[in-house]
Scaffold this motif. Structure first.
Motif: not given
Length: 152
Positions: A130-148
Motif C-alpha cells: 500500500a505504501d509503494v505508490p508514495d515511494l521514490p522508485r524506479v519504474e521497474l518496481v511498477d513493472v514487476g508488480l504489474r507482471l506479478l
C-alpha cells in the motif's frame, strides 16, 4: 532517435539483468535502495548477470548480495526492455543504452535481512504494498508488480 534511425547492435551498450519480485504473506514487497541516481530510489533486488552465469543464478546471487536473503525462483514473470539516451544515462558514455531486464517471482528460503556494503544499493527493506505508490522508485518496481498481478 526515431525508428528509422536504428543503430546497429555494436553502436549501443546492452546490459542483461535479472530481478526478483518477493512479496510476503503480510503484503509487503522486498526492495533495495539504489544509490547511483542523483536521488536514491527504491528498486527490485537484482542486477547485472555475469558473462558465464545463468539468468536464474544471477537473480538469486543479486538478491542475496542486496538483501541478505536466499531465494528460490518461483516463475518467470516477464522481460522488460528499457532504452536510455546518452544524455539520460547515469554514467555518460556518449552511447545509447538498452537494458534487458528479466523479472522473476521469488520466495525467501533462508538468510536474514541485511544491507549491501559497497554496492549499488545500500539499504534493503520490506515495504507494505500500500505504501509503494508514495515511494521514490524506479519504474521497474511498477513493472514487476504489474507482471506479478497479470501472472496471478
Amino acid at each position: 532517435m526515431t525508428q528509422d534511425q536504428g543503430l546497429h547492435h555494436t553502436e549501443y551498450d546492452t546490459r542483461l539483468a535479472a530481478y526478483a519480485v518477493v512479496v510476503d504473506d503480510s503484503d509487503r514487497i522486498l526492495l533495495a535502495l539504489w544509490n547511483e541516481a542523483d536521488q536514491p530510489l527504491w528498486t527490485l533486488p537484482g542486477g547485472g548477470v555475469e558473462l558465464l552465469e545463468s539468468l536464474e543464478d544471477g537473480a538469486v546471487r543479486e538478491v542475496r548480495e542486496e538483501t541478505g536473503y536466499d531465494v528460490a525462483l518461483v516463475r518467470l514473470l516477464g522481460v522488460d526492455t528499457l532504452v536510455v539516451s546518452p544524455e539520460e544515462r547515469t554514467v555518460d558514455r556518449g552511447r545509447w543504452f538498452r537494458g534487458v531486464r528479466v523479472v522473476y517471482e521469488a520466495r525467501i528460503t533462508g538468510g536474514s535481512l541485511q544491507d549491501e556494503v559497497d554496492g549499488t544499493t545500500d539499504e534493503a527493506r520490506w515495504i507494505p504494498l500500500a505504501d509503494v505508490p508514495d515511494l521514490p522508485r524506479v519504474e521497474l518496481v511498477d513493472v514487476g508488480l504489474r507482471l506479478l498481478r497479470s501472472a496471478s
